[in-house]
Design an enzyme around this catalytic site. Structure first.
Site, PDB file in Angstrom:
ATOM      1  N   ARG A 186       0.836  -1.224   0.000  1.00 24.43           N
ATOM      2  CA  ARG A 186       0.000   0.000   0.000  1.00 24.43           C
ATOM      3  C   ARG A 186       0.864   1.265   0.000  1.00 24.43           C
ATOM      4  O   ARG A 186       0.505   2.285   0.586  1.00 24.43           O
ATOM      5  CB  ARG A 186      -0.973   0.025   1.188  1.00 24.43           C
ATOM      6  CG  ARG A 186      -1.909  -1.138   1.242  1.00 24.43           C
ATOM      7  CD  ARG A 186      -2.895  -1.209   0.081  1.00 24.43           C
ATOM      8  NE  ARG A 186      -3.647  -2.444   0.117  1.00 24.43           N
ATOM      9  CZ  ARG A 186      -3.312  -3.539  -0.568  1.00 24.43           C
ATOM     10  NH1 ARG A 186      -2.260  -3.551  -1.366  1.00 24.43           N
ATOM     11  NH2 ARG A 186      -4.042  -4.625  -0.481  1.00 24.43           N
ATOM     12  N   SER A 237     -11.108  -1.880   3.680  1.00 23.44           N
ATOM     13  CA  SER A 237     -10.398  -2.260   4.914  1.00 23.44           C
ATOM     14  C   SER A 237      -9.772  -1.014   5.525  1.00 23.44           C
ATOM     15  O   SER A 237      -9.064  -0.282   4.834  1.00 23.44           O
ATOM     16  CB  SER A 237      -9.274  -3.249   4.604  1.00 23.44           C
ATOM     17  OG  SER A 237      -9.830  -4.457   4.193  1.00 23.44           O
ATOM     18  N   GLU A 307      -4.913   1.971   6.861  1.00 23.79           N
ATOM     19  CA  GLU A 307      -4.703   2.003   5.415  1.00 23.79           C
ATOM     20  C   GLU A 307      -5.450   3.227   4.859  1.00 23.79           C
ATOM     21  O   GLU A 307      -5.019   3.881   3.912  1.00 23.79           O
ATOM     22  CB  GLU A 307      -5.264   0.706   4.808  1.00 23.79           C
ATOM     23  CG  GLU A 307      -5.235   0.702   3.303  1.00 23.79           C
ATOM     24  CD  GLU A 307      -5.706  -0.631   2.705  1.00 23.79           C
ATOM     25  OE1 GLU A 307      -5.535  -1.690   3.343  1.00 23.79           O
ATOM     26  OE2 GLU A 307      -6.241  -0.586   1.591  1.00 23.79           O
TER      27      GLU A 307
END
Ligand SMILES: Cc1cc2nc3c(=O)[nH]c(=O)nc-3n(C[C@H](O)[C@H](O)[C@H](O)COP(=O)(O)OP(=O)(O)OC[C@H]3O[C@@H](n4cnc5c(N)ncnc54)[C@H](O)[C@@H]3O)c2cc1C
Length: 312
Positions: A186, A237, A307
């Site tokens: 990420r 998420s 995230e």
């Protein structure tokens, strides 16, 4: 800000009949609620919301902001952000008007605002494999490069061979090779360069068998539909994976499924998701995240990281 609004209004009045005029290539609205442009359906108003339909228009707008010292930020499809309740005293620039896609042999060239799932379907239709993982990720291609989005053992890192960005410090365009993206989990180089706007990318895929590609995409989509709370607004998420652990499983084991603050709730279906059950605010989500992190630290002795990107 007033001078930029005046500039925009003057542009509007001066519009010519020439469709190639850059001024036709920016659509804008004043005091636009960002809850309309984020998948979480959360966020106060931006003083100006502008959709740029060409790279030249994007360069022109960011240059005007730079000259006037007006803050701006980039939004793709708003599917990985938690936008402040206070809104933004500046310009939110959307890339969704930059959505051109071309396919030549094994290379798919995408503009930043092209929808990732739509592009994965175009790749399938061209019998190109390698992008199945992206089917169902509700972001733009630019946002996906920025985040190195991934799922089911695939990630952008595996298919991005080049991307081009606008350096808003001086209005120049530059191209990065695959290695220069410094992709990680990420992560990409873009995350540490807020002045760079991704305008396009080249995705290199391989020839495949259309029925097999379709079957993989259907499988991934079925898994999403059965496991994720897609019936509620969310930003996917919330937390990154913790090495060797499933974050969602830890949240579940900590008894946090269903925990809520205001309209924000830890999904009963997938503990890694926070859903907006109605009227959730950024403050609600922020407080719920704080409580989850605290509980996970108490119970497992580890610090989990978000995230989700909080903006501005
Ligand atoms: C239901 C659901 C499921 C999801 N599943 C997944 C998944 O499986 N895997 C996964 O990785 N993610 C997933 N996500 C999260 C999200 O879709 C991805 O992170 C996606 O890549 C974000 O793209 P975006 O265009 O929406 O970016 P945004 O949310 O609009 O922006 C994210 C960040 O990228 C920056 N940015 C966006 N475009 C540009 C650009 N052109 N240039 C420079 N900076 C830019 C923004 O400024 C912001 O900081 C999911 C989200 C939802 C809601």
């Amino acid at each position: 800000m007033t001078t930029l609004l005046q500039w925009m209004e003057e542009l509007e009045q001066k519009k010519t009949e020439d469709p190639s005029d850059l001024r036709f290539q920016i659509e804008w609205r004043k005091n636009e609620p960002m809850s309309r442009h984020t998948t979480f359906r959360i966020g106060g108003s931006a003083v100006l919301y502008a959709v740029c339909k060409s790279v030249d228009a994007l360069a022109m707008l960011t240059e005007e902001c730079r000259k006037r010292e007006i803050p701006w930020l980039i939004l793709g499809n708003g599917s990985n952000v938690l936008f402040s309740d206070e809104g933004f005293e500046g310009v939110v620039i959307s890339t969704t008007g930059l959505d051109h896609v071309t396919i030549k042999e094994h290379t798919v060239t995408v503009e930043a605002g092209a929808n990732l799932t739509a592009v994965s379907k175009l790749a399938r239709d061209a019998s190109l494999t390698g992008m199945e993982f992206a089917h169902g990720i509700p972001g733009s291609c630019g946002g996906a490069v920025f985040m190195n989005a991934g799922a089911y053992d695939g990630e952008m890192k595996n298919i991005v061979t080049e991307s081009t960005y606008l350096d808003t410090a001086d209005g120049t365009l530059h191209t990065l090779s695959a290695e220069e993206h410094c992709f990680g989990y990420r992560e990409s180089i873009y995350r540490s360069h807020p002045d760079w706007i991704i305008v396009s990318a080249k995705l290199t895929l391989s020839p495949g068998i259309k029925d097999e590609i379709t079957a993989r995409m259907d499988d991934f989509m079925n898994r999403r539909v059965s496991k994720q709370p897609l019936e509620y607004p969310s930003a996917g998420s919330v937390f990154k994976r913790y090495p060797g652990r499933y974050t969602a499983q830890m949240i579940d084991e900590a008894g946090l499924k269903g925990a809520s603050v205001g309209g924000a709730q830890v999904s009963e279906k997938h503990a890694g998701f926070i859903i907006n059950t109605g009227g959730a605010t950024c403050a609600d989500v922020t407080e719920l995240i704080r409580q989850i992190k605290e509980k996970i630290h108490e119970q497992f002795g580890i610090h989990i990281e978000c995230e989700l990107i909080r903006i501005p």
